[in-house]
Write an enzyme that holds these catalytic residues in place. Sequence first.
Site: not given
Length: 338
Positions: A53, A55-57, A104, A151, A185, A207
């Site tokens: 939906t 960017g790159i996608g 996801l 995800t 990446s 984290y």
Amino acid sequence: FTQSSCIHMKGTLRYLAGLAGPSGYGSNSTAEQVTQHCSLFPSQLTAIITGATSGIGAETARVLAKRGVRVVVGARDLRKAAELKIGILKETPEAEIILLEIDLSSLASVKRFCSEFLSLELPLNILINNAGIYSQNLEFSEDKIEMTFATNYLGHYLLTDLLLEKMIETAERTGIEGRIINVSSVIHYWVKRESFSFNKLLNPKKYNGVCAYAQSKLANILHAKEMAKQLKARNARVTINAVHPGIVKTGIIRAHKSVITDSFFFLTSKLLKSTSQGASTTCYVALSPQTEGVSGKYFTDCNESSCSSLANDEYEALKIWKQTRALIHRLLSQLTAL
């Protein structure tokens, strides 16, 4: 200089100069350029793209639709997906775009998506595992897994697993090779062997958002490496590769706001790709006749490239594949028990 730093330096210079590699394309090539000779398929191809939906996608979906591919958009936000569909149909009125909901980070949602897709009884030629998040703070998915890992990696592992037989069957029936692309990446290089542990990925004690992102992207490459071996052993006409799209000013980069300032963007604008340049490697690997039969590889700027020694480690690839399989099996049995 070590050999790998020399390779890196050459790659960086080639990238900055926009020089074409052996494929005839380079960092300046756009998704439309690299697919302009790819619309002559004997029958219509069907592709699933996650995270399409923005960017790159979104650019990948637009260009594939323009090349005559039926595009199934897996999206968390169906309203945004509907806007994407309107935009694509304006440019390519004959395009076939199917919207299905998927989150996801949720194994139950991935299972539902696959059931919905399989019930449509469509062929499946291309699966693009593109969706990715960067989370600055430690969050957990509904399955109690660290959100970035859930995800970017876990959901795509299950998605690929549940759709694999459909892809193999489509390839056998049509004689057209199936292709799976994991969007990874270059940041996977940052992961140190001693800090890469499956249990820490699921539930980190300390984290760090960038580390979590890098580890999920390393896992995407290891997944492609192991799956490629398994598909070859089965003589399946399906390939799987990992791609680095380049650094593109997308939502993920914007999420780094505390680390990356506008002045940094100004300085690195020469290094950043446009969205269309960012989508080029995915589109190239998905459609180009030049990548026929190529599997288990890592691509940057539309050319085969080298990944880190950890990403190349066959033992690590098999180990994380088995650990993931066992974990998903356990989580799914819990779901059915509920």
